[in-house]
Scaffold this motif. Sequence first.
Motif, PDB file in Angstrom:
ATOM      1  N   MET A   1       0.848  -1.186   0.000  1.00 44.06           N
ATOM      2  CA  MET A   1       0.000   0.000   0.000  1.00 44.06           C
ATOM      3  C   MET A   1       0.884   1.236   0.000  1.00 44.06           C
ATOM      4  O   MET A   1       1.755   1.394   0.863  1.00 44.06           O
ATOM      5  N   ASN A   2       0.678   2.130  -0.972  1.00 42.82           N
ATOM      6  CA  ASN A   2       1.470   3.351  -1.096  1.00 42.82           C
ATOM      7  C   ASN A   2       0.561   4.570  -1.135  1.00 42.82           C
ATOM      8  O   ASN A   2      -0.575   4.489  -1.620  1.00 42.82           O
ATOM      9  N   LEU A   3       1.082   5.672  -0.641  1.00 42.52           N
ATOM     10  CA  LEU A   3       0.344   6.934  -0.702  1.00 42.52           C
ATOM     11  C   LEU A   3       0.605   7.615  -2.033  1.00 42.52           C
ATOM     12  O   LEU A   3       1.740   7.659  -2.511  1.00 42.52           O
ATOM     13  N   LEU A   4      -0.435   8.167  -2.619  1.00 41.40           N
ATOM     14  CA  LEU A   4      -0.297   8.955  -3.836  1.00 41.40           C
ATOM     15  C   LEU A   4      -0.331  10.443  -3.536  1.00 41.40           C
ATOM     16  O   LEU A   4       0.121  11.248  -4.338  1.00 41.40           O
ATOM     17  N   LEU A   5      -0.896  10.796  -2.381  1.00 42.87           N
ATOM     18  CA  LEU A   5      -0.881  12.182  -1.916  1.00 42.87           C
ATOM     19  C   LEU A   5       0.130  12.309  -0.785  1.00 42.87           C
ATOM     20  O   LEU A   5       0.234  11.414   0.055  1.00 42.87           O
ATOM     21  N   PRO A   6       0.903  13.389  -0.734  1.00 42.00           N
ATOM     22  CA  PRO A   6       1.882  13.552   0.341  1.00 42.00           C
ATOM     23  C   PRO A   6       1.196  13.534   1.704  1.00 42.00           C
ATOM     24  O   PRO A   6       0.074  14.038   1.862  1.00 42.00           O
ATOM     25  N   PRO A   7       1.841  12.947   2.708  1.00 42.68           N
ATOM     26  CA  PRO A   7       1.240  12.905   4.047  1.00 42.68           C
ATOM     27  C   PRO A   7       1.324  14.258   4.740  1.00 42.68           C
ATOM     28  O   PRO A   7       2.171  15.090   4.400  1.00 42.68           O
ATOM     29  N   ARG A  63      -8.986   6.640  -5.843  1.00 40.46           N
ATOM     30  CA  ARG A  63      -9.277   8.074  -5.921  1.00 40.46           C
ATOM     31  C   ARG A  63      -8.021   8.942  -5.877  1.00 40.46           C
ATOM     32  O   ARG A  63      -7.990   9.987  -5.197  1.00 40.46           O
ATOM     33  N   ALA A  64      -6.988   8.504  -6.566  1.00 34.89           N
ATOM     34  CA  ALA A  64      -5.721   9.245  -6.650  1.00 34.89           C
ATOM     35  C   ALA A  64      -5.153   9.589  -5.270  1.00 34.89           C
ATOM     36  O   ALA A  64      -4.426  10.565  -5.110  1.00 34.89           O
ATOM     37  N   THR A  65      -5.506   8.769  -4.275  1.00 32.14           N
ATOM     38  CA  THR A  65      -5.045   9.005  -2.904  1.00 32.14           C
ATOM     39  C   THR A  65      -4.145   7.877  -2.416  1.00 32.14           C
ATOM     40  O   THR A  65      -3.098   8.115  -1.821  1.00 32.14           O
ATOM     41  N   LEU A  66      -4.583   6.639  -2.684  1.00 29.32           N
ATOM     42  CA  LEU A  66      -3.856   5.459  -2.230  1.00 29.32           C
ATOM     43  C   LEU A  66      -3.637   4.522  -3.401  1.00 29.32           C
ATOM     44  O   LEU A  66      -4.416   4.503  -4.354  1.00 29.32           O
ATOM     45  N   GLY A 183      -4.742  12.371  12.017  1.00 29.49           N
ATOM     46  CA  GLY A 183      -5.693  13.310  11.432  1.00 29.49           C
ATOM     47  C   GLY A 183      -5.619  13.409   9.924  1.00 29.49           C
ATOM     48  O   GLY A 183      -5.932  14.466   9.353  1.00 29.49           O
ATOM     49  N   SER A 184      -5.225  12.322   9.254  1.00 25.01           N
ATOM     50  CA  SER A 184      -5.174  12.307   7.785  1.00 25.01           C
ATOM     51  C   SER A 184      -6.552  11.945   7.254  1.00 25.01           C
ATOM     52  O   SER A 184      -6.824  10.785   6.898  1.00 25.01           O
ATOM     53  N   ASP A 185      -7.434  12.922   7.206  1.00 25.83           N
ATOM     54  CA  ASP A 185      -8.845  12.659   6.935  1.00 25.83           C
ATOM     55  C   ASP A 185      -9.091  12.097   5.536  1.00 25.83           C
ATOM     56  O   ASP A 185      -9.921  11.198   5.360  1.00 25.83           O
ATOM     57  N   ILE A 186      -8.384  12.621   4.536  1.00 25.50           N
ATOM     58  CA  ILE A 186      -8.608  12.137   3.164  1.00 25.50           C
ATOM     59  C   ILE A 186      -8.186  10.682   3.041  1.00 25.50           C
ATOM     60  O   ILE A 186      -8.927   9.840   2.517  1.00 25.50           O
ATOM     61  N   HIS A 187      -6.998  10.365   3.536  1.00 22.50           N
ATOM     62  CA  HIS A 187      -6.527   8.984   3.483  1.00 22.50           C
ATOM     63  C   HIS A 187      -7.429   8.070   4.307  1.00 22.50           C
ATOM     64  O   HIS A 187      -7.726   6.934   3.899  1.00 22.50           O
ATOM     65  N   LEU A 188      -7.868   8.558   5.456  1.00 28.94           N
ATOM     66  CA  LEU A 188      -8.709   7.749   6.329  1.00 28.94           C
ATOM     67  C   LEU A 188     -10.042   7.431   5.680  1.00 28.94           C
ATOM     68  O   LEU A 188     -10.492   6.276   5.672  1.00 28.94           O
ATOM     69  N   SER A 189     -10.697   8.452   5.124  1.00 31.23           N
ATOM     70  CA  SER A 189     -12.019   8.225   4.529  1.00 31.23           C
ATOM     71  C   SER A 189     -11.945   7.309   3.317  1.00 31.23           C
ATOM     72  O   SER A 189     -12.798   6.427   3.137  1.00 31.23           O
TER      73      SER A 189
END
Length: 235
Positions: A1-7, A63-66, A183-189
């Motif tokens: 699992m990788n992030l596509l948006l910076p943390p 969604r270009a996030t994860l 508090g990473s709301d976008i990644h969490l949702s």
Amino acid sequence: MNLLLPPNSALFWLATAITVPMLWLAIRHAPWSQLLVSQTRQHILFASVLALALLWLLQVEVRATLAIHPLLMTVTTMVFGWSFALLIGASALIVLECYQLPLRALHMDWDMALAQFDLTTWPVDFCLSVIVPASWAWCVLWLVDRWKFKNPFTYFWGVGFFGAMLSCLLVGVTALVLFALTGSDIHLSNTREHFFVFLLMTFPEGFVNGLLATVMTVLYPDLVKTYRDDWYLKD
């Protein structure tokens, strides 16, 4: 699992605080002497880095996030042990970024592709894609080694198949906890909404890891660090 948006800063520093001591332990306790005396093992290690990075290109974007991809850290831990598995995974994440540069350059110029070369996601990716599944595999190996039922299938399928299956769910749960704490709301949702993808990955992840573990143990048992003939084949 990788992030596509910076943390965000909290996620980055928490992941870094976990990553640094884990890498230090891996480097300190890795059996370097065993690696240096065996060219075959060296070749397999470097090939594993390149192969893992290549397989991690087979990812599903959320969604270009994860980006969710096959892990294969269970069989890597079974072959090399926990310390080298972490170092292989860390190297594979860097090679993955190098693989992605020419792919990005196909859709944009090289200056823009290089501008997107962002390693701020590396500590988070390392925690989720490497530390969690490798440490889980090492725990399962520890439990199987202490199980009184002595049979090679407890190693092939107990660790390689079922252990790998559960690692997918553990990665998803760990991601939820990590994103919630920071508090990473976008990644969490997005992780919560698409958690079913981790469920869909369980069987293929278990099958591939179990198959590779079986092939490596049957054909090259001397190269599989965690396999013990004296235990699993004991009468």
